[in-house]
Write a protein that holds these residues in place. Structure first.
Motif, PDB file in Angstrom:
ATOM      1  N   LEU A  15      -2.803  -9.472  -2.854  1.00  9.04           N
ATOM      2  CA  LEU A  15      -2.112  -8.717  -1.797  1.00  9.04           C
ATOM      3  C   LEU A  15      -1.519  -7.422  -2.352  1.00  9.04           C
ATOM      4  CD1 LEU A  15      -0.374 -11.659   0.055  1.00  9.04           C
ATOM      5  CD2 LEU A  15      -2.114 -10.141   1.015  1.00  9.04           C
ATOM      6  N   LEU A  16      -0.936  -7.494  -3.529  1.00  9.81           N
ATOM      7  CA  LEU A  16      -0.389  -6.297  -4.163  1.00  9.81           C
ATOM      8  C   LEU A  16      -1.485  -5.280  -4.433  1.00  9.81           C
ATOM      9  CD1 LEU A  16       1.942  -4.733  -5.530  1.00  9.81           C
ATOM     10  CD2 LEU A  16       1.387  -5.993  -7.625  1.00  9.81           C
ATOM     11  N   MET A  17      -2.619  -5.741  -4.944  1.00 11.88           N
ATOM     12  CA  MET A  17      -3.734  -4.834  -5.241  1.00 11.88           C
ATOM     13  C   MET A  17      -4.287  -4.201  -3.960  1.00 11.88           C
ATOM     14  SD  MET A  17      -3.778  -4.790  -8.459  1.00 11.88           S
ATOM     15  CE  MET A  17      -5.233  -3.809  -8.692  1.00 11.88           C
ATOM     16  N   LEU A  18      -4.351  -4.974  -2.879  1.00 10.78           N
ATOM     17  CA  LEU A  18      -4.802  -4.417  -1.603  1.00 10.78           C
ATOM     18  C   LEU A  18      -3.844  -3.339  -1.103  1.00 10.78           C
ATOM     19  CD1 LEU A  18      -6.045  -7.580   0.295  1.00 10.78           C
ATOM     20  CD2 LEU A  18      -7.386  -5.529  -0.163  1.00 10.78           C
ATOM     21  N   ALA A  19      -2.547  -3.588  -1.238  1.00  7.79           N
ATOM     22  CA  ALA A  19      -1.554  -2.599  -0.821  1.00  7.79           C
ATOM     23  C   ALA A  19      -1.679  -1.325  -1.662  1.00  7.79           C
ATOM     24  CB  ALA A  19      -0.149  -3.182  -0.934  1.00  7.79           C
ATOM     25  N   LEU A  20      -1.829  -1.487  -2.974  1.00  9.98           N
ATOM     26  CA  LEU A  20      -1.987  -0.324  -3.846  1.00  9.98           C
ATOM     27  C   LEU A  20      -3.271   0.442  -3.528  1.00  9.98           C
ATOM     28  CD1 LEU A  20      -0.799  -1.806  -7.258  1.00  9.98           C
ATOM     29  CD2 LEU A  20       0.418  -0.192  -5.775  1.00  9.98           C
ATOM     30  N   GLU A  21      -4.325  -0.289  -3.232  1.00 12.24           N
ATOM     31  CA  GLU A  21      -5.593   0.350  -2.856  1.00 12.24           C
ATOM     32  C   GLU A  21      -5.421   1.172  -1.587  1.00 12.24           C
ATOM     33  OE1 GLU A  21     -10.226  -0.935  -1.949  1.00 12.24           O
ATOM     34  OE2 GLU A  21      -8.654  -2.445  -1.822  1.00 12.24           O
ATOM     35  N   GLY A  22      -4.751   0.600  -0.587  1.00 16.53           N
ATOM     36  CA  GLY A  22      -4.518   1.324   0.659  1.00 16.53           C
ATOM     37  C   GLY A  22      -3.687   2.576   0.448  1.00 16.53           C
ATOM     38  N   VAL A  23      -2.630   2.461  -0.353  1.00 13.91           N
ATOM     39  CA  VAL A  23      -1.778   3.623  -0.634  1.00 13.91           C
ATOM     40  C   VAL A  23      -2.567   4.689  -1.393  1.00 13.91           C
ATOM     41  CG1 VAL A  23       0.219   4.406  -1.969  1.00 13.91           C
ATOM     42  CG2 VAL A  23       0.398   2.371  -0.529  1.00 13.91           C
ATOM     43  N   ALA A  24      -3.316   4.279  -2.401  1.00  9.57           N
ATOM     44  CA  ALA A  24      -4.075   5.237  -3.210  1.00  9.57           C
ATOM     45  C   ALA A  24      -5.143   5.943  -2.384  1.00  9.57           C
ATOM     46  CB  ALA A  24      -4.712   4.534  -4.404  1.00  9.57           C
ATOM     47  N   LEU A  25      -5.903   5.186  -1.617  1.00 10.38           N
ATOM     48  CA  LEU A  25      -6.965   5.807  -0.819  1.00 10.38           C
ATOM     49  C   LEU A  25      -6.397   6.677   0.302  1.00 10.38           C
ATOM     50  CD1 LEU A  25      -9.507   2.861  -0.671  1.00 10.38           C
ATOM     51  CD2 LEU A  25      -9.739   4.993  -1.949  1.00 10.38           C
ATOM     52  N   GLY A  26      -5.316   6.197   0.920  1.00 11.50           N
ATOM     53  CA  GLY A  26      -4.681   6.994   1.973  1.00 11.50           C
ATOM     54  C   GLY A  26      -4.092   8.286   1.430  1.00 11.50           C
ATOM     55  N   ILE A  36     -11.937   8.227   2.758  1.00  8.63           N
ATOM     56  CA  ILE A  36     -11.845   7.497   4.025  1.00  8.63           C
ATOM     57  C   ILE A  36     -10.411   7.530   4.510  1.00  8.63           C
ATOM     58  CG2 ILE A  36     -12.223   5.274   5.152  1.00  8.63           C
ATOM     59  CD1 ILE A  36     -14.157   4.615   2.828  1.00  8.63           C
ATOM     60  N   ALA A  37     -10.234   7.887   5.775  1.00  9.61           N
ATOM     61  CA  ALA A  37      -8.899   7.908   6.363  1.00  9.61           C
ATOM     62  C   ALA A  37      -8.339   6.486   6.425  1.00  9.61           C
ATOM     63  CB  ALA A  37      -8.945   8.515   7.767  1.00  9.61           C
ATOM     64  N   LEU A  38      -7.029   6.368   6.260  1.00 10.79           N
ATOM     65  CA  LEU A  38      -6.389   5.061   6.241  1.00 10.79           C
ATOM     66  C   LEU A  38      -6.633   4.290   7.538  1.00 10.79           C
ATOM     67  CD1 LEU A  38      -4.738   3.167   4.555  1.00 10.79           C
ATOM     68  CD2 LEU A  38      -2.674   4.250   5.435  1.00 10.79           C
ATOM     69  N   ARG A  39      -6.683   4.980   8.666  1.00 11.44           N
ATOM     70  CA  ARG A  39      -6.929   4.277   9.938  1.00 11.44           C
ATOM     71  C   ARG A  39      -8.309   3.629   9.972  1.00 11.44           C
ATOM     72  NH1 ARG A  39     -10.084   7.846  12.708  1.00 11.44           N
ATOM     73  NH2 ARG A  39      -9.731  10.012  12.209  1.00 11.44           N
ATOM     74  N   ARG A  40      -9.252   4.167   9.230  1.00  6.47           N
ATOM     75  CA  ARG A  40     -10.583   3.551   9.161  1.00  6.47           C
ATOM     76  C   ARG A  40     -10.621   2.413   8.144  1.00  6.47           C
ATOM     77  NH1 ARG A  40     -14.877   8.468   9.688  1.00  6.47           N
ATOM     78  NH2 ARG A  40     -14.534   8.827  11.915  1.00  6.47           N
ATOM     79  N   LEU A  41      -9.727   2.456   7.176  1.00  4.64           N
ATOM     80  CA  LEU A  41      -9.652   1.401   6.168  1.00  4.64           C
ATOM     81  C   LEU A  41      -8.845   0.204   6.643  1.00  4.64           C
ATOM     82  CD1 LEU A  41      -8.956   3.304   2.835  1.00  4.64           C
ATOM     83  CD2 LEU A  41     -10.929   1.901   3.363  1.00  4.64           C
ATOM     84  N   PRO A  43      -8.787  -2.027   9.175  1.00  2.64           N
ATOM     85  CA  PRO A  43      -9.381  -3.345   9.444  1.00  2.64           C
ATOM     86  C   PRO A  43      -9.890  -4.038   8.185  1.00  2.64           C
ATOM     87  CG  PRO A  43     -10.418  -1.656  10.816  1.00  2.64           C
ATOM     88  CD  PRO A  43      -9.466  -0.972   9.901  1.00  2.64           C
ATOM     89  N   PHE A  44     -10.463  -3.283   7.283  1.00  2.00           N
ATOM     90  CA  PHE A  44     -10.960  -3.816   6.019  1.00  2.00           C
ATOM     91  C   PHE A  44      -9.809  -4.389   5.190  1.00  2.00           C
ATOM     92  CE2 PHE A  44     -11.495  -2.701   1.495  1.00  2.00           C
ATOM     93  CZ  PHE A  44     -12.563  -3.519   1.168  1.00  2.00           C
ATOM     94  N   LEU A  45      -8.717  -3.634   5.091  1.00  2.00           N
ATOM     95  CA  LEU A  45      -7.560  -4.085   4.321  1.00  2.00           C
ATOM     96  C   LEU A  45      -6.890  -5.291   4.974  1.00  2.00           C
ATOM     97  CD1 LEU A  45      -6.039  -0.617   3.374  1.00  2.00           C
ATOM     98  CD2 LEU A  45      -7.284  -2.182   1.872  1.00  2.00           C
ATOM     99  N   LEU A  46      -6.816  -5.296   6.301  1.00  2.00           N
ATOM    100  CA  LEU A  46      -6.220  -6.432   7.000  1.00  2.00           C
ATOM    101  C   LEU A  46      -7.041  -7.704   6.805  1.00  2.00           C
ATOM    102  CD1 LEU A  46      -4.976  -4.858  10.347  1.00  2.00           C
ATOM    103  CD2 LEU A  46      -3.600  -5.697   8.442  1.00  2.00           C
ATOM    104  N   ALA A  47      -8.354  -7.576   6.851  1.00  2.00           N
ATOM    105  CA  ALA A  47      -9.210  -8.744   6.628  1.00  2.00           C
ATOM    106  C   ALA A  47      -8.994  -9.296   5.222  1.00  2.00           C
ATOM    107  CB  ALA A  47     -10.678  -8.379   6.848  1.00  2.00           C
ATOM    108  N   GLY A  48      -8.933  -8.434   4.249  1.00  2.00           N
ATOM    109  CA  GLY A  48      -8.695  -8.876   2.877  1.00  2.00           C
ATOM    110  C   GLY A  48      -7.339  -9.531   2.713  1.00  2.00           C
ATOM    111  N   ALA A  49      -6.321  -8.961   3.341  1.00  5.32           N
ATOM    112  CA  ALA A  49      -4.977  -9.535   3.263  1.00  5.32           C
ATOM    113  C   ALA A  49      -4.936 -10.905   3.936  1.00  5.32           C
ATOM    114  CB  ALA A  49      -3.967  -8.590   3.915  1.00  5.32           C
ATOM    115  N   ALA A  50      -5.618 -11.041   5.048  1.00  3.98           N
ATOM    116  CA  ALA A  50      -5.640 -12.331   5.742  1.00  3.98           C
ATOM    117  C   ALA A  50      -6.349 -13.387   4.891  1.00  3.98           C
ATOM    118  CB  ALA A  50      -6.315 -12.188   7.107  1.00  3.98           C
TER     119      ALA A  50
END
Length: 88
Positions: A15-26, A36-41, A43-50
């Motif tokens: 979960l921490l790595m997913l959050a860092l990935e989202g912050v870095a890419l955004g 890739i814009a964060l809004r497009r990422l 759903p992908f990040l939410l699926a991974g977190a779930a």
């Protein structure tokens, strides 16, 4: 190492790595306009977190509803991601 997995901390790390990935890419997209814009990422990040939440529940011996609910959320996020990609 076995305790790291059995306690569910491995899922916390995911979960921490997913959050860092989202912050870095955004941040990269915001600063450069590329990538890739964060809004497009999202759903992908939410699926991974779930999935990570479901893994945590399974590893810590939670009942099947607490394992199944995040999996249903991951499925919904996956469908959202597919629908968004399909339209492009």
């Amino acid at each position: 190492m076995g305790e790291f997995f059995a306690s569910g901390r491995v899922a916390d790390l995911i979960l921490l790595m997913l959050a860092l990935e989202g912050v870095a890419l955004g941040t990269y997209h915001r600063w450069t306009g590329r990538g890739i814009a964060l809004r497009r990422l999202l759903p992908f990040l939410l699926a991974g977190a779930a999935f990570a939440l479901s893994l945590r529940a399974a590893l810590t011996g939670a009942g099947w509803p607490l394992v199944a609910l995040p999996l249903m959320g991951a499925f919904g996020a996956h469908l959202w991601d597919i629908a968004a990609r399909w339209r492009r």
